[in-house]
Scaffold this active site. Structure first.
Site, mmCIF file in Angstrom:
data_model
loop_
_atom_site.group_PDB
_atom_site.id
_atom_site.type_symbol
_atom_site.label_atom_id
_atom_site.label_comp_id
_atom_site.label_asym_id
_atom_site.label_seq_id
_atom_site.Cartn_x
_atom_site.Cartn_y
_atom_site.Cartn_z
ATOM 1 C CG ASP A 146 -2.018 1.005 1.136
ATOM 2 O OD1 ASP A 146 -2.205 1.570 0.042
ATOM 3 O OD2 ASP A 146 -2.694 1.243 2.147
ATOM 4 C CD GLU A 204 -12.318 15.440 8.432
ATOM 5 O OE1 GLU A 204 -12.483 15.057 9.610
ATOM 6 O OE2 GLU A 204 -13.254 15.707 7.661
ATOM 7 C CE LYS A 245 -12.933 17.875 4.793
ATOM 8 N NZ LYS A 245 -11.964 18.292 5.822
ATOM 9 N NE ARG A 250 -3.727 11.915 1.636
ATOM 10 C CZ ARG A 250 -4.129 10.644 1.727
ATOM 11 N NH1 ARG A 250 -3.339 9.678 1.292
ATOM 12 N NH2 ARG A 250 -5.292 10.327 2.250
ATOM 13 C CB THR A 251 -5.834 17.523 -4.559
ATOM 14 O OG1 THR A 251 -6.352 16.381 -5.264
ATOM 15 C CG2 THR A 251 -4.452 17.846 -5.088
ATOM 16 C CB THR A 257 -2.235 3.898 -3.701
ATOM 17 O OG1 THR A 257 -2.667 5.040 -2.976
ATOM 18 C CG2 THR A 257 -1.985 4.288 -5.145
ATOM 19 N N GLY A 258 -5.310 4.033 -3.233
ATOM 20 C CA GLY A 258 -6.566 4.663 -3.604
ATOM 21 C C GLY A 258 -6.414 6.082 -4.092
ATOM 22 C CG ASP A 259 -3.482 8.719 -2.646
ATOM 23 O OD1 ASP A 259 -4.544 8.921 -2.048
ATOM 24 O OD2 ASP A 259 -2.378 8.718 -2.084
ATOM 25 N NE ARG A 299 -8.598 8.906 -8.152
ATOM 26 C CZ ARG A 299 -8.801 9.856 -7.245
ATOM 27 N NH1 ARG A 299 -9.061 9.509 -5.991
ATOM 28 N NH2 ARG A 299 -8.723 11.129 -7.555
#
Length: 1116
Positions: A467, A611, A677, A706-707, A786-788, A868
């Site tokens: 990951d 956050e 957001k 990370r946007t 990764t999920g980015d 993604r």
């Protein structure tokens, strides 16, 4: 009597019958009452399907007469009777009845338990039967312990083989020695295993007993009582104190906080270390005391038990005139094994025991079998074939006259030492030592080995699937960039943001009337400069206003709660009095102006580190979050003013929606604003048209950031009330609640005003770059899942050296159809030595249509980046690679205990504290474990082969007699006292030092080929054993012909010396324990020659008696 028709459907095919149905006789009249008939609606189908032996078609109606002795089969489509015959309910064959009765009993005992929803009356424990609230992690009980342990041992070919050999010694005709020669080693192995399993299971029992006996305060009408958790039932109301484990799945009714909030720690459930906010049911939290729960009439409807810990559907309804009905979700629950982190909580038990989320997500631990064990199992089968083949050769040379089958079995027993029973014991002890040495390595502190069965597989890794967040990166977020469309702020220019905020909030707060009279835009902040408030809405806003709006949105749109440490002068948030108000709410307004000292003791709690980074940044630039509860939050401006906002609605972030929102109301002006957001992928279709969002998000992603896209929408009072009504109606629905709620929220997410794009950096872990380079040079192919987004993943892959500077990078285009996937795969096939970057959507299309072709291409790449990716896709990729590569991939789980939590670490076979430790774990410990296990297994096999070769020579020289060469103590001592210590000391051997293994990672490539233990090396050791055994035996017979009476002592001494010398010649790095083992074994053998000298003559005397009888038979 009238007939009652029943229509058969497909769901009624599988059911359970009552035992009395099998007691009916075909010639007896039976009366079925209507009550009994209604309680067994599926009974007629069982009669037809089970007893007739045929499945009835779906279009058939079975009419059962009330005398229950005849069945009429009627066409369902018409009233015409097609077939009518007398069919006895019970066949006349009693054997069939017994079989069906046994089948019914088996199905009743082994059928899966039916999970069902339930309605609970508040204040009254349920009378329905639910699982007991008992945690049981034991593998055995008193009855099943010995049978299951023995089954687990004898299902292995090696142990089963020796059991048969040892059992055969009870037959006098084929006995070739003392019973302890065979039963001694086998009993030792079984005793060690049984004791180990007994100790482990007893420890599990002790832990379970401790947990099940933990006392909890149960609320009753008369008085509170303390009961063990095992006595809790569905419907009981339990009070859980701070730092106490939640005993069962509860719905939260009341908390010590006036707002109904409660924080819990879920690290034992999902591995996440951040605190989670839980909310009490509003209707019960408003009650004056806990005892009023018994005075109200309320019911609780909860869904059937599910495995998903992130979702829950339920409703709370009052029936005593208030008519209130509250929708319940996961925020109103306390799952078992969570720990209450603040205050006390009162909840009602809804699920117990095996129906709790915690137990349903626990799977039985499976024992992994490594490639080395599979290879040794294959070699063991080859050795068994050698035993049978050698026995056949000896019988062919001896002749098949007389009781040849008896001689055949005696030869098999004589050569059974070719398969050494000590092989499994030595390997298991070696694996335990490897695991111990890994955990004791000071260069990789904090490493934990949870699976001691596969440490040598660390030396044969071919693919590493990793990951990104928390693995390659620290999961420690730092705010780096704020982009407003025309202007961008970075770490060097954040002071300008602070200046703009000071300018924006320097004006005094205008009254609501003055704002309305100014005719300004409703969406503009009433706190901006006076010139902006009275200007036209169409006038382009100044940079100051835009910065103010953006920072305010970031400071409000989150789920962060400030927590003040107890050592500060501010009152703590923990209050154990059930009727006392919240600590924060009890403070006066003057207390809200926190001193600088207290600010340093403020901690932010949130489920996401992103956050926390955003809120910390807003505090850094001057707009700080100082207070938050369920219904409001307060911000402190740079000028020290306090802005109070009422929280109307919160829409938490999920992996499906990829966004979170909040609706707040500014108490001074009354403005209602919806802030949202989320990821740019979903936000681009929500915000108003713009020409810079996609480009700037791509630029930030290429920088490795990370946007998050932040937007807002102003709501009027009427708009919000309409939304609230539709939203509450959707939340009250029991069926399709999630979809209905999502549809209502999406109706609000339209044409929102784009405020800014934030960029947060997830720092790389220490020494990630050199570690990845080492692993790549070692021949390990690395995949990053990764999920980015694609740009972020590509940037991280380059910056972390996952893709080397000399390698190309092929970005797989987005494909949606089979043709697109085919064309793109052909394009990628032409690239060589090129890393692949592919998105989750394209990956799904390729795996759907061209799974084999894609995996063939991807596995040939030096590195693969899948961006993604959902968690489900990540797991699927791992399974596909294991299936596609076969034995080339060792399924070893390595978890990293990072800031994101401990779940992956706890579930892994090996746990390390940081990614850089992976290099030493694989290249050093993996190498040593595999090399040592290979050498150890070969020596143990060699030890059995050489003595079996000597036995074959001995039997062939003396007329193919089936008489053992060595008996009794010598055979047992050969595998234990005389050779065990030197052979086992090979677990300390090192072919190369750890420093050399890390300096030259290319040495690791050889290990993946499995050449240290292969059929080639195995047959080399077979030839060595045959040569050495033949030389020892023939040499002893030829050179010591005059000393034939001492042939046993001579040959056995040569055998022991040969083993000790072979171990010494094989050692590559001497350790002082190896020297001691050699000397100890040699000393024990010399001592045995003196003390047990009679044992070395037993065989010769026995053979002389056999030879004399054999010669007498020849003379006749």
């Amino acid at each position: 009597m009238e007939e009652v028709p029943l229509r058969i459907n497909s769901d009624e095919r599988d059911f359970e019958m009552d035992e009395c149905d099998f007691l009916l006789q075909p010639d007896h009249d039976v009366t079925i009452s209507s009550t009994r008939y209604r309680s067994t609606k599926q009974w007629p189908l069982c009669t037809c399907a089970s007893f007739c032996g045929e499945q009835c078609p779906l279009s058939v109606v079975i009419a059962v007469s009330m005398d229950a002795t005849k069945i009429s089969v009627v066409d369902a489509s018409s009233t015409t009777q097609l077939v009518k015959e007398d069919i006895p309910l019970i066949p006349k064959n009693s054997d069939d009845s017994c079989m069906r009765c046994c089948h019914w009993f088996w199905r009743r005992c082994c059928r899966p338990r039916e999970l069902r929803s339930r309605t609970i009356v508040v204040g009254n424990p349920s009378t329905e039967k639910f699982p007991a609230n008992v945690i049981r992690n034991q593998k055995y009980n008193f009855v099943t312990f010995l049978p299951l342990v023995l089954f687990q041992q004898f299902k292995f070919f090696l142990n089963l083989y020796f059991l048969i050999m040892a059992t055969s010694q009870f037959i006098p005709d084929i006995r070739i020695g003392y019973l302890y020669t065979y039963w001694g080693p086998l009993t030792f192995v079984l005793t060690v295993t049984i004791c180990r399993e007994a100790v482990d299971d007893f420890r599990r029992h002790q832990r379970d007993k401790e947990v099940n006996s933990q006392k909890y305060r149960r609320l009753t009408k008369c008085r509170d009582e303390f009961v063990p958790s095992s006595k809790l039932r569905v419907g009981d109301m339990v009070i859980v104190e701070k730092d106490q484990r939640v005993p069962a799945d509860l719905v939260l009714l009341r908390t010590t906080e006036r707002s109904g909030a409660c924080f819990v720690r879920t690290d034992q459930l999902d591995g996440e270390t951040d605190w989670k906010l839980r909310l009490a049911v509003p209707a019960t939290q408003k009650l004056d005391s806990d005892n009023q729960l018994f005075d109200i009439k309320a019911t609780l409807f909860v869904e059937k038990p599910q495995r998903d810990i992130h979702s829950f559907i339920g409703t709370f309804t009052r029936h005593d005139g208030h008519g209130s009905e509250d929708a319940l979700d996961v925020e109103n629950t306390l799952w078992a094994n969570c720990v209450v982190a603040s205050g006390s909580a009162l909840g009602v038990v809804v699920y117990t025991g095996s129906e709790t989320r915690s137990v349903m997500n626990n799977s039985q631990p499976r024992s992994k079998v490594g490639l080395l064990d599979m290879e040794i199992n294959q070699l063991t089968k080859v050795l068994f074939g050698a035993v049978i083949g050698l026995a056949l050769v000896m019988m062919c040379l001896k002749g098949f006259g007389g009781p040849w089958y008896r001689y055949m079995f005696r030869f098999i027993l004589l050569f059974s030492y070719i398969i050494p029973i000590s092989l499994r014991v030595n390997l298991d002890m070696g694996k335990a030592f490897y695991s111990w040495s890994i955990q004791r390595d000071k260069e990789i502190p904090g490493t934990v080995v949870r699976s001691t069965t596969i440490p040598e597989e660390l030396g044969r890794i071919s693919y590493l699937l990793s990951d990104k967040t928390g693995t390659l990166t620290q999961n420690e977020m730092v705010f780096k960039k704020l982009h407003l469309g025309t202007v961008s702020y970075g770490t060097e220019t954040f002071d300008e943001v602070s200046s703009n905020l000071k300018a924006a909030y320097s004006q005094p707060l205008p009254s609501v009337k003055s704002v309305e009279a100014g005719g300004g835009s409703k969406s503009a902040s009433p706190l901006g400069p006076s010139g902006l408030a009275s200007g036209s809405a169409k006038v382009r806003r100044s940079e100051v206003t835009r910065v103010q709006e953006a920072v305010k949105a970031v400071a409000l749109c989150h789920n962060v709660t400030p927590v003040y440490e107890e050592d500060s002068h501010a009152p703590g948030i923990v209050n154990t009095d059930l009727d006392s108000p919240s600590s924060i709410e009890s403070q006066t307004e003057a207390d809200q102006h926190y001193s600088q000292h207290k600010q340093k003791n403020c901690l932010y709690q949130a489920s996401s580190p992103d956050e926390v980074a955003l809120v910390k940044w807003t505090e850094q630039v001057g707009l700080a979050l100082v207070r938050r509860d369920l219904v409001s939050m307060q911000l402190r401006t740079p000028s020290g003013q306090l802005l109070t906002y009422s929280i109307l609605q919160i829409f938490p972030f999920t992996s499906e929606t990829k966004r979170m929102g909040i609706i707040v109301k500014e108490n001074h002006s009354g403005e209602i604003t919806f802030y949202l957001k989320g990821a740019d992928v979903v936000m681009s279709g929500i915000v108003q048209y713009n020409d810079w969002l996609e480009e700037e998000c791509g630029n930030m992603a290429r920088e490795g950031l990370r946007t998050l896209v932040v937007a807002k929408k102003a709501l009027s009072e009427e708009q919000y009330l309409d939304f609230e009504a539709r939203y509450n109606a959707a939340r009250m629905s029991v069926s399709d609640r999630v979809a209905r709620v999502a549809a209502v929220i999406e109706s609000l997410e339209r044409e929102m005003e784009l405020l800014c794009v934030t960029g947060v950096e997830d720092r790389l872990q220490d020494r990630v770059r050199p570690t990845l380079e080492l692993l790549r040079n070692a021949g390990i192919k690395i995949w990053m899942l990764t999920g980015d987004k694609l740009e972020t993943a590509t940037c991280i892959a380059k910056s972390s050296r996952l893709v080397s500077r000399t390698q190309g990078l092929h970005i797989f285009k987005s494909v949606v159809t089979r043709t697109d996937a085919h064309l793109e795969l052909n394009t990628f096939r032409k690239k060589q030595d090129c890393a692949l970057v592919i998105s989750g959507d394209s990956l799904e299309v390729c795996l759907q249509y061209y799974q084999h072709e894609f995996l063939e291409l991807a596995c040939s790449c030096p590195a693969v980046v899948c961006c993604r990716c959902s968690p489900t896709q990540k797991a699927e990729v791992v399974r596909l690679i294991q299936r596609h590569t076969g034995k080339r991939t060792a399924a070893v789980g390595i978890g990293i205990a990072g800031r994101e939590g401990l779940q992956a670490s706890l579930a892994a076979d090996f746990s390390i504290s940081q990614f850089s430790h992976l290099a030493r774990l694989l290249l050093v410990h993996g190498r040593h474990s595999y090399k040592r296990s290979a050498s150890l297994s070969q020596f143990v096999i060699h030890r059995g082969l050489i003595i079996s070769t000597m036995q074959a020579v001995f039997s062939s020289v003396f007329y193919f007699s089936s008489v053992p060469l060595y008996q009794g103590f010598l055979m047992v001592g050969y595998a234990t006292l005389y050779t065990m210590f030197p052979v086992f000391s090979l677990v300390l051997d090192k072919d190369v030092s750890g420093k050399i293994a890390l300096t030259y990672p290319e040495l690791y490539k050889e290990l993946s080929k499995g050449r240290s233990l292969s059929f080639k090396t195995f047959f080399m050791w077979v030839l060595i054993s045959i040569y050495q055994g033949g030389v020892i035996m023939y040499g002893a017979l030829v050179l010591f012909e005059d000393e034939f009476i001492h042939i046993v002592a001579i040959s056995f001494t040569a055998l022991i010396l040969t083993e000790l010398i072979m171990v010494a010649l094989t050692v590559r790095t001497w350790h002082y324990i190896m020297v001691l083992a050699e000397l100890l074994s040699l000393g024990l053998y010399i001592l045995s020659l003196v003390v047990l000298k009679d044992s070395f003559g037993v065989v010769s005397n026995h053979y002389n008696q056999f030879a004399e009888k054999y010669y007498q038979r020849l003379e006749r």
